[in-house]
Design a protein around this motif. Structure first.
Motif, mmCIF file in Angstrom:
data_model
loop_
_atom_site.group_PDB
_atom_site.id
_atom_site.type_symbol
_atom_site.label_atom_id
_atom_site.label_comp_id
_atom_site.label_asym_id
_atom_site.label_seq_id
_atom_site.Cartn_x
_atom_site.Cartn_y
_atom_site.Cartn_z
ATOM 1 N N GLY A 96 0.954 -1.351 -0.098
ATOM 2 C CA GLY A 96 0.067 0.052 0.154
ATOM 3 C C GLY A 96 0.811 1.537 0.093
ATOM 4 N N ARG A 97 2.046 1.188 -0.155
ATOM 5 C CA ARG A 97 2.897 2.253 -0.155
ATOM 6 C C ARG A 97 3.406 2.973 -1.465
ATOM 7 N NH1 ARG A 97 6.364 -0.961 3.595
ATOM 8 N NH2 ARG A 97 6.004 0.232 5.641
ATOM 9 N N GLN A 98 2.952 2.258 -2.731
ATOM 10 C CA GLN A 98 3.296 2.551 -3.994
ATOM 11 C C GLN A 98 1.918 2.110 -5.039
ATOM 12 O OE1 GLN A 98 7.393 2.605 -5.238
ATOM 13 N NE2 GLN A 98 7.296 1.010 -3.394
ATOM 14 N N ILE A 99 2.146 2.970 -6.033
ATOM 15 C CA ILE A 99 1.162 2.502 -7.250
ATOM 16 C C ILE A 99 1.759 2.435 -8.527
ATOM 17 C CG2 ILE A 99 -1.051 3.238 -8.592
ATOM 18 C CD1 ILE A 99 -1.834 4.646 -5.725
ATOM 19 N N VAL A 100 1.528 1.293 -9.276
ATOM 20 C CA VAL A 100 2.070 1.224 -10.581
ATOM 21 C C VAL A 100 0.982 1.528 -11.702
ATOM 22 C CG1 VAL A 100 1.392 -1.288 -10.820
ATOM 23 C CG2 VAL A 100 3.127 -0.235 -12.442
ATOM 24 N N PHE A 101 1.303 2.325 -12.830
ATOM 25 C CA PHE A 101 0.276 2.809 -13.670
ATOM 26 C C PHE A 101 0.964 2.560 -15.178
ATOM 27 C CE2 PHE A 101 2.583 6.434 -12.013
ATOM 28 C CZ PHE A 101 2.378 7.418 -12.991
ATOM 29 N N SER A 102 0.065 3.251 -16.022
ATOM 30 C CA SER A 102 0.497 3.182 -17.408
ATOM 31 C C SER A 102 0.335 4.717 -17.854
ATOM 32 C CB SER A 102 -0.265 2.357 -18.429
ATOM 33 O OG SER A 102 -1.647 2.652 -18.569
ATOM 34 N N SER A 103 1.530 5.261 -18.609
ATOM 35 C CA SER A 103 1.254 6.693 -18.954
ATOM 36 C C SER A 103 1.898 6.866 -20.118
ATOM 37 C CB SER A 103 1.871 7.552 -17.830
ATOM 38 O OG SER A 103 1.991 8.874 -18.087
ATOM 39 N N ASN A 104 1.691 7.897 -21.022
ATOM 40 C CA ASN A 104 2.392 8.340 -22.036
ATOM 41 C C ASN A 104 3.153 9.730 -21.827
ATOM 42 O OD1 ASN A 104 0.297 10.373 -21.964
ATOM 43 N ND2 ASN A 104 -0.322 10.152 -24.094
ATOM 44 N N ARG A 105 3.586 9.868 -20.580
ATOM 45 C CA ARG A 105 4.089 11.126 -19.821
ATOM 46 C C ARG A 105 5.438 11.437 -20.747
ATOM 47 N NH1 ARG A 105 2.930 11.406 -15.091
ATOM 48 N NH2 ARG A 105 4.597 12.795 -14.245
ATOM 49 N N GLU A 106 5.932 10.346 -21.430
ATOM 50 C CA GLU A 106 7.194 10.487 -22.199
ATOM 51 C C GLU A 106 7.153 10.195 -23.818
ATOM 52 O OE1 GLU A 106 10.735 8.630 -20.488
ATOM 53 O OE2 GLU A 106 10.828 10.214 -19.026
ATOM 54 N N GLY A 107 5.852 10.385 -24.113
ATOM 55 C CA GLY A 107 5.713 9.802 -25.360
ATOM 56 C C GLY A 107 4.876 8.652 -25.651
ATOM 57 N N GLY A 108 5.587 7.753 -25.827
ATOM 58 C CA GLY A 108 4.896 6.362 -25.940
ATOM 59 C C GLY A 108 4.561 5.832 -24.548
ATOM 60 N N ARG A 109 3.391 4.636 -24.558
ATOM 61 C CA ARG A 109 3.001 4.424 -23.304
ATOM 62 C C ARG A 109 3.922 3.338 -22.801
ATOM 63 N NH1 ARG A 109 -1.430 5.300 -20.610
ATOM 64 N NH2 ARG A 109 -2.077 6.554 -22.384
ATOM 65 N N GLY A 110 4.094 3.733 -21.781
ATOM 66 C CA GLY A 110 4.894 2.676 -20.636
ATOM 67 C C GLY A 110 4.522 2.634 -19.294
ATOM 68 N N LEU A 111 5.403 2.123 -18.519
ATOM 69 C CA LEU A 111 4.735 1.631 -17.043
ATOM 70 C C LEU A 111 5.467 2.590 -16.131
ATOM 71 C CD1 LEU A 111 4.909 -2.303 -17.069
ATOM 72 C CD2 LEU A 111 3.092 -0.556 -17.607
ATOM 73 N N TRP A 112 4.941 3.157 -15.188
ATOM 74 C CA TRP A 112 5.456 4.021 -14.286
ATOM 75 C C TRP A 112 5.077 3.690 -12.851
ATOM 76 C CZ3 TRP A 112 8.683 8.290 -15.915
ATOM 77 C CH2 TRP A 112 8.710 8.441 -17.181
ATOM 78 N N ILE A 113 5.792 4.040 -11.643
ATOM 79 C CA ILE A 113 5.495 3.757 -10.255
ATOM 80 C C ILE A 113 5.600 4.875 -9.477
ATOM 81 C CG2 ILE A 113 6.231 2.648 -8.429
ATOM 82 C CD1 ILE A 113 7.250 0.235 -9.938
ATOM 83 N N THR A 114 4.687 5.309 -8.650
ATOM 84 C CA THR A 114 4.618 6.561 -7.851
ATOM 85 C C THR A 114 4.512 6.000 -6.445
ATOM 86 O OG1 THR A 114 3.690 8.682 -7.453
ATOM 87 C CG2 THR A 114 2.055 6.757 -8.111
ATOM 88 N N ASP A 115 4.980 6.865 -5.389
ATOM 89 C CA ASP A 115 4.814 6.767 -4.038
ATOM 90 C C ASP A 115 3.705 7.531 -3.498
ATOM 91 O OD1 ASP A 115 5.825 9.193 -3.782
ATOM 92 O OD2 ASP A 115 7.420 8.737 -2.906
ATOM 93 N N LEU A 116 3.203 7.880 -2.597
ATOM 94 C CA LEU A 116 2.175 8.355 -2.049
ATOM 95 C C LEU A 116 2.151 9.914 -2.056
ATOM 96 C CD1 LEU A 116 0.141 5.828 0.302
ATOM 97 C CD2 LEU A 116 -0.117 6.223 -2.088
ATOM 98 N N ARG A 117 3.560 10.376 -2.373
ATOM 99 C CA ARG A 117 3.854 11.749 -2.278
ATOM 100 C C ARG A 117 3.808 12.264 -3.757
ATOM 101 N NH1 ARG A 117 6.973 9.115 1.328
ATOM 102 N NH2 ARG A 117 6.746 9.404 3.528
ATOM 103 N N GLY A 118 3.487 11.274 -4.774
ATOM 104 C CA GLY A 118 3.542 11.582 -6.090
ATOM 105 C C GLY A 118 4.912 11.654 -6.644
ATOM 106 N N ARG A 119 6.016 11.095 -5.986
ATOM 107 C CA ARG A 119 7.414 10.846 -6.730
ATOM 108 C C ARG A 119 7.317 9.695 -7.671
ATOM 109 N NH1 ARG A 119 10.267 12.862 -1.213
ATOM 110 N NH2 ARG A 119 8.976 11.163 -0.129
ATOM 111 N N VAL A 120 7.680 10.144 -8.768
ATOM 112 C CA VAL A 120 7.434 9.123 -10.017
ATOM 113 C C VAL A 120 8.588 8.505 -10.708
ATOM 114 C CG1 VAL A 120 6.325 8.876 -12.409
ATOM 115 C CG2 VAL A 120 5.193 10.044 -10.455
ATOM 116 N N ARG A 121 8.549 7.204 -10.661
ATOM 117 C CA ARG A 121 9.933 6.732 -11.650
ATOM 118 C C ARG A 121 9.442 6.018 -12.688
ATOM 119 N NH1 ARG A 121 11.189 1.406 -10.297
ATOM 120 N NH2 ARG A 121 10.308 0.462 -8.468
ATOM 121 N N LYS A 122 10.282 5.683 -13.816
ATOM 122 C CA LYS A 122 9.840 4.812 -14.812
ATOM 123 C C LYS A 122 10.101 3.371 -14.536
ATOM 124 C CE LYS A 122 9.944 4.529 -19.906
ATOM 125 N NZ LYS A 122 10.102 5.230 -21.079
ATOM 126 N N LEU A 123 9.250 2.196 -14.827
ATOM 127 C CA LEU A 123 9.832 1.249 -14.924
ATOM 128 C C LEU A 123 10.211 0.577 -16.228
ATOM 129 C CD1 LEU A 123 10.069 -1.669 -13.127
ATOM 130 C CD2 LEU A 123 7.459 -1.966 -13.818
#
Length: 438
Positions: free
Chosen positions: A374-401
């Motif tokens: 319950g500390r993180q969330i994985v999601f899909s996003s096109n935030r860098e163009g193509g759709r990929g996987l990303w992980i965020t903590d509950l403070r909104g700090r995001v990293r690409k998987l």
């Protein structure tokens, strides 16, 4: 604020027991909702066959530091990057000896407080040389357990759909981006993977022939099985927390409705009944409620119902469009998608839909799925163009998987392996600190 925690020695091993326990050590950990635990990772000491142990220890150093950094629990300092032991805010240190004897690797790890270096816990992890990453992941999860009262997620995996031109395959990857492998070879459109609670299977929906159906594939390899056969649209499967049933969406009776069937696909029971489209079922962790999305009120919104279909009501308020609900494994929060302007943002609210707040914004962010702690969330996003996987903590700090697929979507975070989430399974001789859950 300061929390007083009492720790004992934790003998832990993948394959062999570690005997003995020592007196409890009392330490103070600084913890609040906005700060992480400062931890120093010290270079592992090579032993045994040093020619092989030295490069293995260097590799293990990087794996351990990354695991702890990606746990959403720690601010990590690395001894090989400078005299971090004197850095302010450090509260604990991790040291280890890595011994190589023939084809066997043994990792003997210790957790101590700072600056006194009193022992908090230690464990021994043994396997063959090919299992180095697994041994380090297990140690990292035990470090998180000792300092928070709940095991980490370094041993978990993420299932997702690797998309090609007109088709997709279910893939799984370790949560640090290593060990990617395909589970299917369908060569057809695929969506919505969901893990069985025992991690033994991933269910998903695929278009084969004239219709979409629900399939399951063993996570250790093997032939898939088909769960549904009626209707031409069977999608969005979700395993119940007890593993005994699967919720899914079907048009077998004409309209798109939510059903629950036994885990083998038998005995489907219809839960919703209206002219609207009902989709995206998500089980609450206690298994007594199902959140879902429906346009029964004119626009797509998040609703909730009892597991038998009773007491259907809107859960999320205040948005023109909300979709893709997913419950936190602790049962205290709900993640979902909100349409904002030309994109989609990820929001988190209380389990009753209260106090919603934006967590990830900008571009198109979809399919949020919680980590098992319950500390993180994985999601899909096109935030860098193509759709990929990303992980965020509950403070909104995001990293690409990072995954091999050029297009990756529909992620699903696995449960932990058996035996990694409680003091009993880790062999604790005293109560862990339950107070800090970042």
């Amino acid at each position: 604020m300061l929390l007083v925690a009492v720790f004992g020695l934790v003998p832990a091993s993948l394959d062999v027991p570690v005997a003995g326990a020592q007196d409890e050590v009392r330490i103070e950990l600084e913890a609040d909702a906005g700060r992480k635990i400062g931890i120093l990772v010290e270079s592992m000491t090579p032993a045994g066959d040093r020619a092989q142990a030295r490069p293995a220890a260097v590799q293990a150093d990087g794996i351990l530091a990354a695991d702890l950094d990606q746990s959403a629990v720690f601010d990590v300092a690395k001894s090989w990057e400078g005299p971090g032991v004197a850095a302010p805010g450090l509260q604990a240190t991790v040291t280890a000896t890595l011994t190589v004897q023939g084809s066997t690797i043994t990792l003997s790890g210790r957790i101590s407080d700072l600056p006194a270096r009193r022992l908090i816990g230690k464990g021994e992890y043994r396997g063959n040389k090919a299992e180095l990453r697994r041994l380090v992941h297990r140690f990292a999860d035990d470090v998180v357990f000792q300092l928070t009262g709940e095991a980490g997620v370094a041993q978990t995996q993420i299932a997702y759909v690797a998309k090609g031109k007109g088709s997709g395959e279910v893939n799984v990857v370790d949560m640090d981006g290593f060990g990617n492998r395909a589970l299917t070879a369908f060569r057809s459109p695929i969506t919505s993977p969901s893990w069985a609670p025992n991690r033994g299977e991933v269910v998903f929906s695929a278009l084969r022939g004239a219709g979409w159906n629900i399939y399951g594939v063993p996570t250790r390899g093997g032939a898939s099985r088909q769960l549904t056969r009626a209707g031409n649209l069977n999608i969005a499967p979700a395993y119940a927390p007890d593993g005994g049933s699967v919720a899914y969406v079907s048009n077998k009776d004409g309209n798109s409705e939510i059903y629950v069937a036994n885990a083998d696909g038998s005995g489907p029971r219809r839960l919703t009944s209206n002219r609207a489209i009902d989709t995206s079922p998500a089980w609450a962790p206690h298994g007594q409620q199902i959140a879902f999305a429906s346009d029964r009120g004119g626009s797509v919104q998040v609703y909730v119902m009892d597991r038998d279909g009773g007491n259907q009501r809107r859960l999320v308020q205040g948005f023109s469009y909300s979709d893709s609900p997913d419950w936190s494994p602790r049962g205290d929060r709900l993640a979902f998608v909100v349409r904002t302007g030309g994109g989609f943002d990820i929001y988190v609210a209380g389990a009753d839909g209260s106090s919603p707040r934006a967590l990830v914004t900008g571009r198109s962010n979809e399919n949020p799925r919680w980590s098992p702690d319950g500390r993180q969330i994985v999601f899909s996003s096109n935030r860098e163009g193509g759709r990929g996987l990303w992980i965020t903590d509950l403070r909104g700090r995001v990293r690409k998987l990072a995954v091999p697929a050029a297009t990756a979507a529909n992620p699903a975070w696995s449960p932990r392996p058996a035996g990694t989430s409680s003091a009993t399974t880790l062999g604790s001789t005293s109560a862990p600190n339950p107070g800090r859950t970042p």
